[in-house]
Design a protein around this motif. Structure first.
Motif, PDB file in Angstrom:
ATOM      1  N   LEU A  31       0.892  -0.908   0.550  1.00 20.96           N
ATOM      2  CA  LEU A  31       0.026   0.167  -0.258  1.00 20.96           C
ATOM      3  C   LEU A  31       0.917   1.161   0.182  1.00 20.96           C
ATOM      4  O   LEU A  31       0.535   2.737  -0.588  1.00 20.96           O
ATOM      5  CB  LEU A  31      -0.572  -0.138   1.130  1.00 20.96           C
ATOM      6  CG  LEU A  31      -2.060  -0.716   1.285  1.00 20.96           C
ATOM      7  CD1 LEU A  31      -2.569  -1.016   2.731  1.00 20.96           C
ATOM      8  CD2 LEU A  31      -2.593  -1.611  -0.056  1.00 20.96           C
ATOM      9  N   LEU A  32       1.725   0.886   0.185  1.00 21.03           N
ATOM     10  CA  LEU A  32       2.847   2.226   0.551  1.00 21.03           C
ATOM     11  C   LEU A  32       3.740   2.671  -0.653  1.00 21.03           C
ATOM     12  O   LEU A  32       3.786   3.568  -1.251  1.00 21.03           O
ATOM     13  CB  LEU A  32       4.080   2.069   1.501  1.00 21.03           C
ATOM     14  CG  LEU A  32       3.828   2.409   3.192  1.00 21.03           C
ATOM     15  CD1 LEU A  32       4.282   1.924   4.332  1.00 21.03           C
ATOM     16  CD2 LEU A  32       3.221   3.679   3.365  1.00 21.03           C
ATOM     17  N   ILE A  33       4.202   1.311  -1.221  1.00 17.32           N
ATOM     18  CA  ILE A  33       4.496   2.078  -2.785  1.00 17.32           C
ATOM     19  C   ILE A  33       3.593   2.281  -3.675  1.00 17.32           C
ATOM     20  O   ILE A  33       4.230   2.870  -4.243  1.00 17.32           O
ATOM     21  CB  ILE A  33       5.020   0.093  -2.912  1.00 17.32           C
ATOM     22  CG1 ILE A  33       6.058  -0.320  -2.466  1.00 17.32           C
ATOM     23  CG2 ILE A  33       6.390   0.579  -4.631  1.00 17.32           C
ATOM     24  CD1 ILE A  33       6.804  -1.728  -1.786  1.00 17.32           C
ATOM     25  N   LYS A  34       2.592   0.946  -3.892  1.00 15.48           N
ATOM     26  CA  LYS A  34       1.405   1.021  -4.655  1.00 15.48           C
ATOM     27  C   LYS A  34      -0.161   0.725  -4.048  1.00 15.48           C
ATOM     28  O   LYS A  34      -0.307  -0.105  -3.583  1.00 15.48           O
ATOM     29  CB  LYS A  34       1.342   0.558  -5.814  1.00 15.48           C
ATOM     30  CG  LYS A  34       2.769   0.561  -6.827  1.00 15.48           C
ATOM     31  CD  LYS A  34       2.106   1.455  -8.159  1.00 15.48           C
ATOM     32  CE  LYS A  34       3.322   1.582  -9.150  1.00 15.48           C
ATOM     33  NZ  LYS A  34       2.872   3.229 -10.192  1.00 15.48           N
ATOM     34  N   VAL A  71      -2.321   1.286   9.085  1.00 16.41           N
ATOM     35  CA  VAL A  71      -1.576   1.552  10.007  1.00 16.41           C
ATOM     36  C   VAL A  71      -0.342   3.366   9.194  1.00 16.41           C
ATOM     37  O   VAL A  71      -0.231   4.334   8.994  1.00 16.41           O
ATOM     38  CB  VAL A  71      -1.391   2.022  11.310  1.00 16.41           C
ATOM     39  CG1 VAL A  71      -0.724   2.697  12.206  1.00 16.41           C
ATOM     40  CG2 VAL A  71      -3.009   1.868  11.974  1.00 16.41           C
ATOM     41  N   PRO A  72       0.138   2.471   8.440  1.00 18.29           N
ATOM     42  CA  PRO A  72       1.284   3.243   7.855  1.00 18.29           C
ATOM     43  C   PRO A  72       1.434   3.484   7.227  1.00 18.29           C
ATOM     44  O   PRO A  72       1.455   4.898   6.548  1.00 18.29           O
ATOM     45  CB  PRO A  72       2.607   2.018   7.357  1.00 18.29           C
ATOM     46  CG  PRO A  72       2.247   1.150   8.545  1.00 18.29           C
ATOM     47  CD  PRO A  72       0.592   0.832   8.644  1.00 18.29           C
ATOM     48  N   CYS A  73      -0.311   3.033   6.007  1.00 13.90           N
ATOM     49  CA  CYS A  73      -0.357   4.256   4.992  1.00 13.90           C
ATOM     50  C   CYS A  73      -1.261   5.145   4.975  1.00 13.90           C
ATOM     51  O   CYS A  73      -1.038   6.758   4.528  1.00 13.90           O
ATOM     52  CB  CYS A  73      -1.403   3.086   4.057  1.00 13.90           C
ATOM     53  SG  CYS A  73      -1.685   4.104   2.458  1.00 13.90           S
ATOM     54  N   ILE A  74      -1.939   5.194   6.549  1.00 14.57           N
ATOM     55  CA  ILE A  74      -3.001   6.279   7.510  1.00 14.57           C
ATOM     56  C   ILE A  74      -1.699   7.394   7.842  1.00 14.57           C
ATOM     57  O   ILE A  74      -1.779   8.754   7.389  1.00 14.57           O
ATOM     58  CB  ILE A  74      -3.938   5.592   8.246  1.00 14.57           C
ATOM     59  CG1 ILE A  74      -4.713   5.184   7.668  1.00 14.57           C
ATOM     60  CG2 ILE A  74      -4.493   7.316   8.883  1.00 14.57           C
ATOM     61  CD1 ILE A  74      -5.808   4.319   8.989  1.00 14.57           C
ATOM     62  N   PHE A  75      -0.681   6.668   7.949  1.00 17.38           N
ATOM     63  CA  PHE A  75       0.127   8.110   8.575  1.00 17.38           C
ATOM     64  C   PHE A  75       1.540   8.801   7.350  1.00 17.38           C
ATOM     65  O   PHE A  75       1.156  10.338   7.309  1.00 17.38           O
ATOM     66  CB  PHE A  75       1.373   7.455   9.574  1.00 17.38           C
ATOM     67  CG  PHE A  75       1.360   6.567  10.931  1.00 17.38           C
ATOM     68  CD1 PHE A  75       0.103   8.269  11.557  1.00 17.38           C
ATOM     69  CD2 PHE A  75       1.074   6.253  11.748  1.00 17.38           C
ATOM     70  CE1 PHE A  75      -0.567   8.381  13.357  1.00 17.38           C
ATOM     71  CE2 PHE A  75       0.042   5.690  12.873  1.00 17.38           C
ATOM     72  CZ  PHE A  75      -0.129   6.220  13.603  1.00 17.38           C
ATOM     73  N   TRP A  76       0.700   8.082   6.753  1.00 14.66           N
ATOM     74  CA  TRP A  76       2.152   8.617   5.032  1.00 14.66           C
ATOM     75  C   TRP A  76       0.341   9.799   4.823  1.00 14.66           C
ATOM     76  O   TRP A  76       1.288  11.165   4.451  1.00 14.66           O
ATOM     77  CB  TRP A  76       2.164   7.489   4.087  1.00 14.66           C
ATOM     78  CG  TRP A  76       2.554   8.085   2.286  1.00 14.66           C
ATOM     79  CD1 TRP A  76       1.815   7.811   1.781  1.00 14.66           C
ATOM     80  CD2 TRP A  76       3.649   9.195   2.759  1.00 14.66           C
ATOM     81  NE1 TRP A  76       2.947   8.868   0.872  1.00 14.66           N
ATOM     82  CE2 TRP A  76       3.850   9.559   0.818  1.00 14.66           C
ATOM     83  CE3 TRP A  76       5.135   9.701   3.261  1.00 14.66           C
ATOM     84  CZ2 TRP A  76       4.797   9.971   0.791  1.00 14.66           C
ATOM     85  CZ3 TRP A  76       5.895  10.289   2.797  1.00 14.66           C
ATOM     86  CH2 TRP A  76       6.002  10.216   1.842  1.00 14.66           C
ATOM     87  N   ASN A  77      -0.164   9.497   4.373  1.00  9.19           N
ATOM     88  CA  ASN A  77      -1.192  10.936   3.829  1.00  9.19           C
ATOM     89  C   ASN A  77      -1.452  11.573   4.837  1.00  9.19           C
ATOM     90  O   ASN A  77      -1.394  12.346   4.296  1.00  9.19           O
ATOM     91  CB  ASN A  77      -2.677   9.997   3.865  1.00  9.19           C
ATOM     92  CG  ASN A  77      -2.769   8.722   2.582  1.00  9.19           C
ATOM     93  OD1 ASN A  77      -2.835   9.317   1.674  1.00  9.19           O
ATOM     94  ND2 ASN A  77      -2.620   7.647   2.346  1.00  9.19           N
ATOM     95  N   ILE A  78      -1.421  11.675   6.320  1.00 11.22           N
ATOM     96  CA  ILE A  78      -1.529  12.514   7.431  1.00 11.22           C
ATOM     97  C   ILE A  78       0.043  13.488   6.895  1.00 11.22           C
ATOM     98  O   ILE A  78       0.053  14.510   6.867  1.00 11.22           O
ATOM     99  CB  ILE A  78      -1.638  12.247   8.806  1.00 11.22           C
ATOM    100  CG1 ILE A  78      -3.107  11.776   8.487  1.00 11.22           C
ATOM    101  CG2 ILE A  78      -1.465  13.345   9.291  1.00 11.22           C
ATOM    102  CD1 ILE A  78      -2.467  10.697  10.138  1.00 11.22           C
ATOM    103  N   TYR A  79       1.161  12.389   6.742  1.00  8.82           N
ATOM    104  CA  TYR A  79       2.479  13.887   6.141  1.00  8.82           C
ATOM    105  C   TYR A  79       2.743  14.219   4.949  1.00  8.82           C
ATOM    106  O   TYR A  79       2.585  15.557   5.730  1.00  8.82           O
ATOM    107  CB  TYR A  79       3.132  12.472   6.730  1.00  8.82           C
ATOM    108  CG  TYR A  79       4.791  13.011   6.381  1.00  8.82           C
ATOM    109  CD1 TYR A  79       5.613  13.991   7.156  1.00  8.82           C
ATOM    110  CD2 TYR A  79       5.511  13.059   5.196  1.00  8.82           C
ATOM    111  CE1 TYR A  79       6.709  14.349   6.403  1.00  8.82           C
ATOM    112  CE2 TYR A  79       6.310  13.553   4.663  1.00  8.82           C
ATOM    113  CZ  TYR A  79       7.327  13.914   5.748  1.00  8.82           C
ATOM    114  OH  TYR A  79       8.392  14.798   5.066  1.00  8.82           O
TER     115      TYR A  79
END
Length: 267
Positions: A31-34, A71-79
């Protein structure tokens, strides 16, 4: 990899939670990559449903998988919201296609199916001749519901992100695992049915078909890697007379080849 590890987790009689948490890790990384990899969640849910059945919503494993995975994807979108200029415009990827005079909806149109099925799948990916193995694999695996859930994920992705898939070839990379898997199973089905297919004929025919399909596909995509020779000279001039932090504006109608060769940013 995430699906494979989750499949191994459910397949083992004694649950091995190493497989489970490694599956979550690769799901999160995908999800983080694509982010469009989220469409394979359909296959993930099928694995949970097929193993836990009607008790699926009572199992903590389901909630842990998606909580930790998202969770990591959500944090990345917030950032990334702090840098709106770095967020690509994505609304048009699943709504409309650009035309010469206007913007039009191409979902379920003849142009959409012609481009996706005949051109992208038929020629670019299958090289025409491998499509037969894919059809055989799809029919042979109809009762393998997990495999069909993977294929269903790919189809839904193609329809939902129809504009992206219609306009850009590289958006089809997300469906390649499903296509490769089903095509390989089609070949395996032929080789395993010795009563129907003579093995002395099957092997040379399959190998020849793969080679011919590769050549057909190669003939189509080789032009993707060609560019005018003067581009190299222009790129050398740009890198010579500009600084690394300079922004370069080109007249190549969105083709970034010159920027790549000159190692410069711009448009």
């Amino acid at each position: 990899i995430s699906l494979w590890l989750l499949y191994l987790f459910f397949k083992n009689k004694a649950p091995n939670y190493v497989f489970f948490f490694m599956s979550i890790l690769f799901y999160s990384l995908s999800l983080l990559i694509k982010p469009i990899g989220i469409f394979y969640t359909i296959a993930v849910l099928f694995l949970f449903a097929s193993y836990y059945k009607f008790d699926i919503f009572k199992k903590w494993q389901l909630y842990i998988f998606f909580l930790v995975g998202f969770v990591p994807c959500i944090f990345w979108n917030i950032y990334i919201q702090q840098f709106p200029e770095g967020i690509p415009l994505n609304e048009r990827l699943f709504q409309y296609a650009s035309a010469v005079e206007n913007v039009q909806n191409i979902l379920f149109s003849f142009a959409f199916f012609k481009t996706i099925i005949m051109d992208r799948l038929g020629i670019v990916i299958f090289g025409i001749f491998l499509s037969g193995f894919f059809i055989i694999g799809s029919i042979a695996q109809l009762k393998k519901y997990f495999l069909m859930s993977i294929l269903t994920s790919s189809v839904i992705y193609m329809l939902f992100m129809h504009t992206a898939n219609f306009q850009y070839e590289y958006y089809q990379i997300i469906i390649l695992p499903a296509i490769a898997l089903i095509t390989g199973l089609g070949i395996a089905h032929i080789l395993n049915n010795r009563n129907t297919f003579n093995p002395f004929l099957a092997y040379p025919i399959i190998i020849s078909t793969i080679l011919v399909a590769f050549l057909v596909s190669y003939d189509r995509v080789k032009s993707y890697y060609q560019y005018p020779q003067d581009v190299t000279q222009i790129a050398k001039l740009i890198s010579t007379f500009t600084q690394e932090h300079d922004l370069i504006i080109t007249d190549t109608e969105g083709d970034p080849t010159i920027l790549y060769l000159a190692d410069r940013k711009g448009s």
